[in-house]
Enzyme design. Structure first.
Site, PDB file in Angstrom:
ATOM      1  N   LYS A 190      -1.398   6.310   0.668  1.00  0.00           N
ATOM      2  CA  LYS A 190      -1.601   6.346  -0.784  1.00  0.00           C
ATOM      3  C   LYS A 190      -1.152   7.711  -1.343  1.00  0.00           C
ATOM      4  O   LYS A 190      -0.735   8.591  -0.593  1.00  0.00           O
ATOM      5  CB  LYS A 190      -3.061   6.017  -1.110  1.00  0.00           C
ATOM      6  CG  LYS A 190      -3.475   4.596  -0.653  1.00  0.00           C
ATOM      7  CD  LYS A 190      -2.706   3.537  -1.372  1.00  0.00           C
ATOM      8  CE  LYS A 190      -2.971   2.067  -1.098  1.00  0.00           C
ATOM      9  NZ  LYS A 190      -3.920   1.512  -0.219  1.00  0.00           N
TER      10      LYS A 190
HETATM   11  C1  LIG Z   1      -4.800   0.200  -0.021  1.00  0.00           C
HETATM   12  C2  LIG Z   1      -5.350  -0.829  -0.937  1.00  0.00           C
HETATM   13  C3  LIG Z   1      -6.704  -1.203  -0.939  1.00  0.00           C
HETATM   14  C4  LIG Z   1      -7.653  -0.769   0.123  1.00  0.00           C
HETATM   15  O1  LIG Z   1      -7.794   0.583   0.228  1.00  0.00           O
HETATM   16  P1  LIG Z   1      -8.592   1.156   1.502  1.00  0.00           P
HETATM   17  O2  LIG Z   1      -8.901   2.573   1.086  1.00  0.00           O
HETATM   18  O3  LIG Z   1      -7.673   1.062   2.671  1.00  0.00           O
HETATM   19  O4  LIG Z   1      -9.813   0.332   1.669  1.00  0.00           O
HETATM   20  C5  LIG Z   1      -7.150  -2.064  -1.892  1.00  0.00           C
HETATM   21  N1  LIG Z   1      -6.316  -2.588  -2.821  1.00  0.00           N
HETATM   22  C6  LIG Z   1      -5.017  -2.285  -2.840  1.00  0.00           C
HETATM   23  C7  LIG Z   1      -4.159  -2.893  -3.896  1.00  0.00           C
HETATM   24  C8  LIG Z   1      -4.484  -1.411  -1.886  1.00  0.00           C
HETATM   25  O5  LIG Z   1      -3.180  -1.139  -1.886  1.00  0.00           O
END
Ligand SMILES: *Cc1c(COP(=O)(O)O)cnc(C)c1O
Length: 388
Positions: A190
């Site tokens: 991210k």
């Molecule tokens: C990465 C992601 C999540 C989950 O995030 P985590 O921190 O890995 O739990 C949820 N929704 C979307 C759209 C994502 O890309």
């Protein structure tokens, strides 16, 4: 003799610097490795970044955990329906099932690839309790329309902002809008990372309090309040069967410095995306939708779609890019195609024509702050060879 092969260009890489490393080492040496002063500081810094004194920030060990906690605090449960986009990662929807409620998946706006407000409206029933918009790729969903619908029908709104740091909607940062809660992700790929981690943001003090209690076993230390000043430090009360969703100080140590670097990261992502946009002109592709004038796109993903009639199919294109040493991905295989969601709700591709079409034509190109202009140009050269 063939030329020496270039090293593989991965689809995503985090950018972790010496300050992050030193901060983690400091945590390790301090003896305070789980939730403590750095997690609290990360929450305070995050609130300062959002720049809105009315916000509560609750650090958690994933965005999935944060979404679960937000819906739990809003009282979502069996018999309820929650509407979200089919064009997302399964985490957005699975949290609804954790609570025994049902998911109503809807189609996207083909221009933005974000949840379509008209599709949401058509799906509202007396059982609908909440909407979970996703700011897909880092472009804000149509929040004015969704918030108006929610108000009109008495629905809660929890934003899945996993892609949306920093994203703006009509000039306001996602996280400061008028939804009930917003959840960010700090997963490895991210826009900032703590390895695993997330942040639940809300204006609702009661929601924040419930999430704070439920992220750590349903343990309430404010039970002290009932006693007088001499409450022993070992005392707590269990008020619910909570979860284990707290963010460690080791992870928060990374977050403190990643957050400071976010403006520079954002500038780099915008520059790389602009280079792709310019370099792809003239090819039979649909470029990612730009943000509204004056708004910020977080550019978590650079999602390219092949135009109808492109000389190569999506699957073959990804294979050829891999053969040229370039990693790509697809965001996402829509939930309506996944066996669990398809079978549970009897879903068919024809029910989601825009998501289905976009899925068949899309690929996500490498986009991360450690990329150079030369890396982008290398991807562009291969795309020109295959599509030109
Ligand atoms: C990465 C992601 C999540 C989950 O995030 P985590 O921190 O890995 O739990 C949820 N929704 C979307 C759209 C994502 O890309």
């Amino acid at each position: 003799m063939s030329e020496p092969a270039l090293p593989f260009l991965p689809f995503a890489l985090p950018e972790i610097g010496e300050e992050e490393i030193a901060e983690v080492v400091d945590s390790l040496r301090s003896g305070w490795v789980t939730t403590g002063p750095k997690a609290r500081r990360f929450e305070a810094d995050f609130a300062a970044f959002l720049g809105d004194a009315g916000l509560h920030c609750v650090a958690v060990n994933s965005a999935t955990a944060g979404l679960h906690l937000a819906l739990e605090a809003l009282g979502i449960g069996p018999g309820d329906e929650v509407i979200t986009t089919t064009h997302t990662f399964t985490a957005t929807a699975e949290v609804v099932r954790y609570l025994g409620a049902d998911v109503k998946l809807v189609d996207i706006d083909p221009a933005t690839l974000n949840i379509h407000p008209a599709a949401v409206e058509a799906t509202i029933t007396p059982r609908t309790k909440a909407i979970i918009p996703v700011h897909y790729a880092g472009l804000a969903a149509n929040m004015p329309a969704l918030l108006a619908l929610a108000k009109q029908h008495g629905l809660k709104v929890v934003e899945d902002a996993a892609h949306a740091l920093p994203t703006t909607s009509a000039g306001r940062l996602v996280g400061t809008l008028d939804s009930d809660a917003t959840v960010f992700s700090f997963y490895a790929n991210k826009t900032i990372t703590t390895g695993e981690g997330g942040m639940l943001v809300t204006r609702d003090a009661a929601l924040a309090k419930r999430a704070q209690v439920m992220r750590l076993h349903g343990m309430n230390r404010d039970a002290f309040d009932r006693f007088t000043a001499t409450v022993p430090s070992w005392y707590y009360e269990i008020v619910a069967p909570g979860f284990k969703y707290n963010l460690t100080d080791i992870a928060a140590a990374l977050g403190l410095h990643q957050l400071k670097r976010l403006p520079a990261f954002q500038q780099k992502r915008e520059q790389l995306a602009a280079r792709y946009n310019k370099g792809l002109r003239g090819l039979p592709v649909i470029l990612p939708p730009p943000p509204a004038p004056g708004d910020t796109h977080a550019w978590h993903l650079y999602v390219l779609r092949l135009a109808d009639g492109a000389p190569i199919g999506r699957d073959a294109l990804i294979e050829a890019l891999y053969a040229a040493g370039i990693g790509c991905s697809v965001h996402y295989i829509p939930l309506h195609l996944q066996p669990y969601w398809r079978e549970r709700y009897g879903l068919q591709a024809a029910m989601f024509p825009h998501s289905q079409h976009a899925y068949e034509q899309m690929l996500s190109l490498p986009l991360y702050t450690r990329m150079t202009d030369a890396d982008v140009d290398r991807v562009l050269a291969v795309l020109h060879r295959l599509l030109g």
